[in-house]
Design an enzyme around this catalytic site. Structure first.
Site, short mmCIF file in Angstrom:
data_model
loop_
_atom_site.label_atom_id
_atom_site.label_comp_id
_atom_site.label_asym_id
_atom_site.label_seq_id
_atom_site.Cartn_x
_atom_site.Cartn_y
_atom_site.Cartn_z
N ASN A 1 -0.22 10.92 -0.75
CA ASN A 1 -1.29 11.64 -0.08
C ASN A 1 -1.94 10.84 1.03
OD1 ASN A 1 -0.99 13.97 -1.56
ND2 ASN A 1 -2.40 13.29 -3.18
N GLU A 2 -1.52 9.61 1.16
CA GLU A 2 -2.14 8.80 2.22
C GLU A 2 -1.08 8.48 3.28
OE1 GLU A 2 -4.81 5.80 0.56
OE2 GLU A 2 -5.24 7.12 -1.14
N HIS A 3 -0.46 7.24 3.22
CA HIS A 3 0.53 6.91 4.26
C HIS A 3 1.91 7.46 3.91
CE1 HIS A 3 -1.90 3.70 6.46
NE2 HIS A 3 -2.71 4.14 5.48
#
Lengths: 691, 308
Positions: free
Chosen positions: B117-119
């Site tokens: 969900n981030e990088h």
């Protein structure tokens, strides 16, 4: 120098000892490092545990306290425990139990402890927060003390209980059941105060016991005890390892020592081999003295004041011949010992064996005179000593030459040769005049002179008449060799013949004499001529061949040419050869004369064997027949004997009329001497003499 | 022994041993070359799958090092489940992440990068991208003397950069060092901060971030997020709603507050903490004073951020 085997052993030993040393170093280094690492982590864990415990306690007591240190110690404990678990040393079999202890008991304890710390931090903050808030809550409600003093006092009391319980870490302070406030006040603020107070009091009543228990659990964790137990066990086990390294170190030291000893042994042996080699290069093996090669080397660097004493054992060859070389060697060793001991007290001497029976001593701090004195005493001591070899007493005599003139050894050698020939002297000091060098030079000059004379036909026979005492007529001539120098001076054979006797010029002279005498004899048909032959001439086939060839060519003249032989030489030659020669000479009608009879052994028996025609009575007898009756008697006896043997006599050296008359009276057939004629370049025309 | 210690300690006064808050140093040592490389990486969207996200997007260095949004937004606009904490002074945090699941900065840096969900990246892809970039290859060669960039070196550089992110010389630090004095409101706020017991959790160099504590000790807190708490990680019900105590440094810059971004202002945050963790409704006057104290905790921006 090294023989291969010990060298290989040395190398192997080197590899073994240094290899084990290296192994020992690395093994113990790694063990020590691992051991140290384990203990460091163990101690660190212990320290962080104590620190964390302390900090927790501090935090539980102080209201306002940073938790940074706890967080730090918490992390550090986790880290150190991990390191401890991963300690390399625990992988070794002896430490299995420790590893188990760490992975099981300690791990459980550490994990439990860290969880407890988290519980503690939660409870600690919550309880502290509550108490801190409650304190300020009670104090900040300023109107309460006045309006509801009872309630206030109650609140403070309860608050103190909580505070004490926390401070003293003792639940007993909370046994009082009354910890909630009650107020009938309609005041809203009072009601709120009571409500909040009771909220927190209830909360604290619930959490404080938990907090105190947790704090106690954190503080009384057994990690330290376990660590100490493991540490003790670990040290016990590692002691075994240390003991092992101790033993290993001992083995390594022993190996190194052995290696060292072997190396020293080989080195010493190498040195000895080397030294003995050097020793044998400069020392005589039989006597242990220095040898000739070293003497030659030493003389090169000796100071000018050095004096050499050269000693030669007289007739040593005879000792060897008679008793054998082994015995001879023992004599030399014994003599060496004697000389060494004799010279022992004399400082700065070096003794060499320079030849079979020749020794040299070099003095560097003595004058020639002092060395001469030493030599005299030494020679005398040796002469007077009985050398006892294998129960045989041997007397030795030695000849000694002393020299300080360079070249040392060479000059001493010359001097020694001189003294060796001289039966009356045993010691000689080299003097310049002894120098054979000059003699050699002179000899070479003589030889050269002879060589030139031969070439230029200056070797000539002189003739001395031999008178018949009955007829007083010169009937014979003796041919005597002469050398005419370019100056016209006439040299007698004494001046050169001996010198050239070792050269082939000697034979050339004989040949010249034969040839020229034959020529003269051919002209003077009335006289006989005699030529002097030495034994060398007789035994030289070249000479005899020449003689008999010339005889063969002119048989008429040969009849009148006689050969004179020296009595003294006769004994030295194999008689069959002389007999053959004499027979051959006789075959030409020539005669044999014996010269100088009466100087040698005058062996009549010998003469009887030899077919001699004429015996010449030596000058030593003839000269004295007038004055010495014994000489007269000898002459008479010779004459009587030879007469009986059908020989004739020639008396030599007749210089006076009286002697001539006496000889005439005695019946001696011939006489020769200055009374009648000197040796002359040619025979006289007038053969008549008078008395 | 401990009994003895207790007695001896209790002789000392209960409170105010030393100030439980310590100032951060004016400067810290860090590897400049690595930090500069880390800074470049920190700003680079290359580290995200679709080149849309960089570290700095959620750790806004001009905005207190934290995210002004409730939750972070990752690749393809995906939403996270947590309010990003500040990266400033993170080197002083005893653990990283709200729930403390990373022991240190390096371990933390991996988290967002690999979080889908981030990088939404993986180490191999990052290595591949960086190794295809000549400028990065050159930089990494200068710093690490390596021809082939490795993920570990990427994390190392980012960590080095984060080690440089300190905010020194906050007014309160200068007050602690005796360099300045606080206003009466600020002074009163600090006293109240102690008296209400805030300081029992918010202490140390980072004014927090040195322990896990419970949100809602008096009134149960209902978190508005699926983010796993300590209770989830430890499988222990006692740790429900237990999180890392956040740092209060630069707190004025890092709204919204709490892990679920449930407070938009400092005042609201102070009131909520009083409500859930003391069971009281704090007097507005006191709350304001505490806020004015909290505002003294804003420090200077790190030098490495200020210099281009």
């Amino acid at each position: 120098m090294f023989r291969k085997k010990p060298f290989i052993t040395l190398v192997l030993f080197g590899f073994l000892s240094f290899g084990s040393l290296a192994y020992f170093y690395f093994a113990q280094h790694s063990f020590m490092q691992n051991q140290r690492e384990f203990l460091i982590h163990l101690n660190n864990l212990d320290n962080y545990n104590s620190d964390l415990t302390n900090e927790a306690l501090k935090n539980s007591l102080f209201a306002y306290n940073s938790q940074d240190q706890i967080a730090h110690d918490y992390d550090a404990m986790q880290r150190e425990f991990k390191h401890l678990q991963e300690s390399k040393i625990l992988n070794n079999t002896p430490y299995t139990m420790i590893k188990k202890g760490i992975n099981e008991q300690l791990r459980t304890q550490v994990n439990t402890f860290l969880l407890k710390v988290q519980d503690f931090l939660l409870l600690n903050s919550a309880v502290k927060n509550s108490i801190v808030f409650l304190s300020s809550h009670v104090n900040s409600t300023s109107s309460l003390q006045k309006e509801e003093p009872q309630l206030y006092v109650q609140a403070v009391k309860i608050l103190d209980l909580f505070k004490d319980a926390r401070k003293m870490q003792d639940l007993d302070y909370l046994t009082k059941t009354e910890y909630l406030l009650n107020s009938d006040s309609k005041d809203k603020n009072v009601q709120l105060f009571v409500q909040i107070f009771n909220l927190h009091a209830s909360y604290l009543m619930k959490k404080l016991p938990l907090f105190l228990n947790t704090t106690e659990d954190v503080i009384n964790n057994n990690i330290g005890t376990t660590l100490h137990k493991e540490k003790k066990e670990f040290n016990k086990i590692s002691l075994h390892d240390f003991a092992f390294f101790d033993r290993f170190a001992f083995v390594v030291v022993v190996l190194l020592l052995l290696y060292l000893l072997l190396a020293i042994y080989l080195f010493v042996r190498y040195r000895q081999t080397n030294q003995s080699l050097q020793y044998s290069l400069s020392h005589d093996i039989l006597t242990g003295l220095y040898d000739r090669s070293l003497l030659l080397k030493d003389t090169l660097v000796l100071s000018k004041s050095a004096v050499i004493l050269l000693l030669n054992v007289d007739a040593f060859k005879e000792i060897n011949d008679v008793y054998g070389n082994d015995f001879g060697n023992k004599v030399l060793v014994s003599l060496t010992g004697f000389v060494s001991r004799y010279l022992h007290s004399t400082s700065s001497v070096k003794i060499y064996r320079v030849g079979g029976d020749e020794f040299a001593v070099i003095f560097t701090d003595k004058s020639t005179d002092e060395v001469m004195q030493i030599s005299e005493h030494l020679e005398k001591s040796i002469r007077n000593k009985d050398f006892k070899i294998e129960d045989i007493r041997i007397n030795l005599s030695v000849s000694i030459a002393v020299n300080s003139v360079s070249p040392l050894l060479e000059n001493a050698d010359l001097a020694l040769k001189v003294v060796k020939k001289d039966m009356n002297r045993r010691i000689i000091e080299y003097k310049e005049k002894l120098s054979a060098k000059k003699e050699w030079k002179k000899n070479i000059e003589i030889v050269n002179t002879v060589k030139v004379a031969l070439k230029e036909d200056k070797i000539v026979p002189y003739f001395q008449g031999i008178v018949n005492l009955q007829t007083l007529k010169i009937e014979k001539y003796e041919a005597l060799v002469r050398l005419i120098l370019p100056s016209g001076e006439v040299l007698s054979p004494y001046a050169f013949l001996d010198t050239v006797s070792k050269t082939h010029y000697y034979y050339d002279i004989t040949k010249v004499m034969i040839r020229k005498t034959m020529q003269v004899a051919k002209i003077h048909t009335q006289q006989r001529f005699s030529i002097n032959f030495s034994m060398k001439d007789i035994t030289n086939t070249n000479i005899t061949t020449t003689l008999f060839q010339l005889f063969e060519k002119d048989k008429e003249t040969a009849k009148r040419v006689d050969i004179e032989l020296l009595e003294t030489e006769l004994v030295a030659v194999d008689d069959s050869r002389i007999k053959d020669f004499v027979a051959q000479v006789h075959s030409y009608g020539s005669k044999i004369l014996i010269d100088d009879f009466g100087t040698g052994y005058s062996n009549f028996a010998y003469l009887s064997d030899l077919d001699v025609d004429i015996l010449k009575i030596d000058a030593s007898i003839t000269k004295e027949i007038l004055t010495d009756s014994r000489k007269l008697h000898i002459a008479q006896t010779i004459h009587n004997f030879t007469s009986g043997m059908k020989m004739q006599n020639v008396a030599e050296f007749v210089e006076t009329k009286e002697v001539a008359l006496l000889l005439q009276e005695m019946g001696v057939e011939y006489a020769q001497g200055y009374l009648f004629s000197k040796p002359l370049p040619a025979p006289l025309e007038n053969t008549k003499v008078t008395l | 022994m401990f009994k003895y210690l207790i007695i001896s300690l209790s002789i000392c006064t209960l409170s105010f041993a030393n100030e439980p808050i310590s100032p951060i140093p004016k400067t810290v040592k860090y590897d400049h070359a690595k930090a500069l490389l880390g800074k470049k990486l920190f700003y680079d969207t290359l580290l995200s799958k679709d080149h849309t996200v960089a570290c700095v997007f959620c750790h806004d260095l001009s905005n207190g090092g934290a995210d002004a949004r409730k939750v972070s937004i990752g690749v393809e606009g995906r939403l996270g489940n947590i309010q990003a904490p500040t990266v400033y002074n993170a080197r002083y945090n005893f653990k990283q992440f709200w729930n403390g699941r990373a022991a240190d900065l390096k371990e933390q840096a991996k988290g967002p990068i690999e979080n889908p969900n981030e990088h939404d990246m993986n180490p191999k892809l990052i290595e591949q991208r960086l190794n295809n970039s000549q400028p990065y290859k050159k930089l990494f060669y200068q710093v690490y003397s390596t021809k082939k960039i490795k993920f570990d070196e990427v994390l190392d550089a980012i960590t080095a950069f984060e080690m440089a992110l300190i905010t020194p010389d906050a007014k309160f630090d200068r007050y602690l060092r005796g360099e300045t004095s606080l206003s009466s409101d600020e002074q009163a706020g600090y006293r109240l901060f102690k008296q209400y017991g805030c300081i029992t959790c918010h202490n140390g160099i980072n004014i927090g971030s040195n322990s896990f504590q419970k949100m809602g000790t008096f009134i149960p807190y209902d978190a508005n997020t699926s983010y796993p708490d300590r209770g989830y990680l430890l499988k222990n019900r006692n740790y429900h709603n237990v999180f890392k105590v956040p740092t209060l440094r630069n707190i004025a810059l890092t709204a919204p507050y709490f892990h679920d971004a449930s407070a938009q202002t400092l005042l609201e945050a102070v009131e909520k903490m009083s409500h859930y963790n003391l069971g009281i409704e704090i007097a507005p006057d006191n709350a304001k004073k505490i806020v004015s104290f909290l505002k003294t905790l804003t420090g200077n921006k790190p030098i490495i951020v200020e210099t281009p």
